[in-house]
Motif scaffolding. Structure first.
Motif, PDB file in Angstrom:
ATOM      1  N   LEU A   1     -22.309  25.024  68.509  1.00 20.43           N
ATOM      2  CA  LEU A   1     -22.872  24.778  69.829  1.00 20.43           C
ATOM      3  C   LEU A   1     -22.212  25.621  70.910  1.00 20.43           C
ATOM      4  CD1 LEU A   1     -23.250  20.910  69.580  1.00 20.43           C
ATOM      5  CD2 LEU A   1     -24.967  22.657  69.187  1.00 20.43           C
TER       6      LEU A   1
ATOM      7  N   PRO B   1     -26.949  29.122  67.747  1.00 23.11           N
ATOM      8  CA  PRO B   1     -27.783  28.417  68.729  1.00 23.11           C
ATOM      9  C   PRO B   1     -29.269  28.751  68.650  1.00 23.11           C
ATOM     10  CG  PRO B   1     -25.736  29.091  69.754  1.00 23.11           C
ATOM     11  CD  PRO B   1     -25.754  29.738  68.392  1.00 23.11           C
TER      12      PRO B   1
ATOM     13  N   PRO C   1     -26.180  24.156  81.395  1.00 27.49           N
ATOM     14  CA  PRO C   1     -25.845  22.817  80.891  1.00 27.49           C
ATOM     15  C   PRO C   1     -26.522  22.569  79.552  1.00 27.49           C
ATOM     16  CG  PRO C   1     -26.412  22.714  83.218  1.00 27.49           C
ATOM     17  CD  PRO C   1     -26.742  24.110  82.764  1.00 27.49           C
ATOM     18  N   PRO C   2     -25.938  21.721  78.703  1.00 25.48           N
ATOM     19  CA  PRO C   2     -26.467  21.492  77.357  1.00 25.48           C
ATOM     20  C   PRO C   2     -27.956  21.156  77.318  1.00 25.48           C
ATOM     21  CG  PRO C   2     -24.330  20.450  77.576  1.00 25.48           C
ATOM     22  CD  PRO C   2     -24.699  20.963  78.937  1.00 25.48           C
ATOM     23  N   GLN C   3     -28.431  20.369  78.282  1.00 25.77           N
ATOM     24  CA  GLN C   3     -29.834  19.954  78.264  1.00 25.77           C
ATOM     25  C   GLN C   3     -30.793  21.066  78.690  1.00 25.77           C
ATOM     26  OE1 GLN C   3     -27.320  18.096  79.495  1.00 25.77           O
ATOM     27  NE2 GLN C   3     -27.305  16.585  77.838  1.00 25.77           N
TER      28      GLN C   3
ATOM     29  N   ARG D   1     -29.932  24.709  77.934  1.00 28.99           N
ATOM     30  CA  ARG D   1     -29.685  25.990  77.257  1.00 28.99           C
ATOM     31  C   ARG D   1     -30.696  26.297  76.153  1.00 28.99           C
ATOM     32  NH1 ARG D   1     -23.879  24.358  74.800  1.00 28.99           N
ATOM     33  NH2 ARG D   1     -23.567  24.232  77.048  1.00 28.99           N
TER      34      ARG D   1
ATOM     35  N   PHE E   1     -30.100  17.224  73.472  1.00 33.43           N
ATOM     36  CA  PHE E   1     -28.843  17.778  72.975  1.00 33.43           C
ATOM     37  C   PHE E   1     -28.235  16.912  71.869  1.00 33.43           C
ATOM     38  CE2 PHE E   1     -24.298  19.000  73.310  1.00 33.43           C
ATOM     39  CZ  PHE E   1     -24.453  20.371  73.129  1.00 33.43           C
TER      40      PHE E   1
ATOM     41  N   GLU F   1     -26.802  18.234  68.300  1.00 33.90           N
ATOM     42  CA  GLU F   1     -25.511  17.865  67.715  1.00 33.90           C
ATOM     43  C   GLU F   1     -25.688  17.282  66.314  1.00 33.90           C
ATOM     44  OE1 GLU F   1     -22.533  16.730  71.315  1.00 33.90           O
ATOM     45  OE2 GLU F   1     -24.159  15.307  70.960  1.00 33.90           O
TER      46      GLU F   1
END
Length: 250
Positions: free
Chosen positions: A7, A115, A165-167, A169, A200, A204
């Motif tokens: 990640l 990713p 931000p993760p949400q 990318r 996200f 994960e």
């Protein structure tokens, strides 16, 4: 392979490490080829076919076929692996024929390498279980176009996406790789695709699935094939896999 590594931000150049050579799975684990007496065919319920009988597995994959099939095949594969693409091109149709006999079930588990791979997996899984296999096959077919688009933006564009931000990318990576339009033309509305890409937690979970596969089967490259809980060595082309299936009684 650690979840955090998958990640983290990575360069735009897509390394092929972890994408297995033709005819070699490698790694540790039980590598014996299952063998046994011929397995009897099992008819699907009236009005159905086993290759259209799809279920999600507890391990996070999708299973096609008779849930009680004597021969249970699992594939760990990556959408950014050219060997996985080649395997999918050659194995999809003939493998379905084996599944339709009721002798063999086939489970696909994502083994995400980077990713962009996670991004493609989130798209392939976005419609749920029923359209997963045809959509997954089309993701492999779109691999070259996906690479060309993501590489055309250069390393800076890729790294800028990874700094979001993760949400956000994976949606940005999907835009750069043309995967939003890919999804829309295959029946997944843009809003739905973006919701999937913003999940996200699912990303994960996909990355954590690598850890589980490595721990249980000693997976080092893709595609890796497991038959009745035994890792098959030298079987990641269709002719070699078919030989293994026949030896096991299919």
């Amino acid at each position: 392979m650690r979840t955090a590594f998958l990640l983290a931000a990575m360069g735009a150049a897509l390394a092929l490490s972890g994408c297995g050579d033709k005819g070699a799975n490698g790694g540790a684990g039980n590598s014996a080829t299952p063998s046994g007496s011929p397995v009897a065919a099992v008819a699907a319920p009236a009005g159905t076919s086993w290759s259209e009988t799809i279920a999600a597995s507890p391990e996070g994959g999708f299973v096609m076929g008779n849930p009680n099939a004597k021969l249970k095949l699992i594939e760990y594969a990556s959408y950014t692996c050219p060997h996985c693409k080649e395997f999918a091109e050659h194995a999809d149709e003939p493998l379905r024929k084996y599944v339709d006999t009721g002798k063999v079930s086939y489970e696909f588990r994502n083994f995400v390498r980077d990713p962009l791979d996670i991004t493609a997996a989130l798209i392939a899984r976005c419609g749920g279980k029923d359209p997963f296999f045809p959509l997954s096959h089309q993701v492999f077919g779109n691999q070259d176009a996906m690479f060309q688009k993501i590489q055309s933006v250069g390393d800076k564009g890729y790294q800028d996406a990874m700094k979001l931000p993760p949400q956000q990318r994976f949606a940005r990576l999907a835009e750069l790789a043309g995967l939003i339009d890919f999804a829309k033309t295959r029946g997944i509305p843009e809003a739905q695709a973006r919701t999937c890409l913003a999940n996200f937690k699912e990303a994960e979970t996909l990355a954590a699935g690598n850890d589980a596969g490595v721990k249980k089967y000693g997976i080092e490259g893709t595609p890796t094939l497991i038959l009745n809980e035994k890792k098959l060595e030298n079987a990641n082309t269709w002719p070699l896999l078919e030989t293994a299936l026949k030896a096991a009684g299919a």
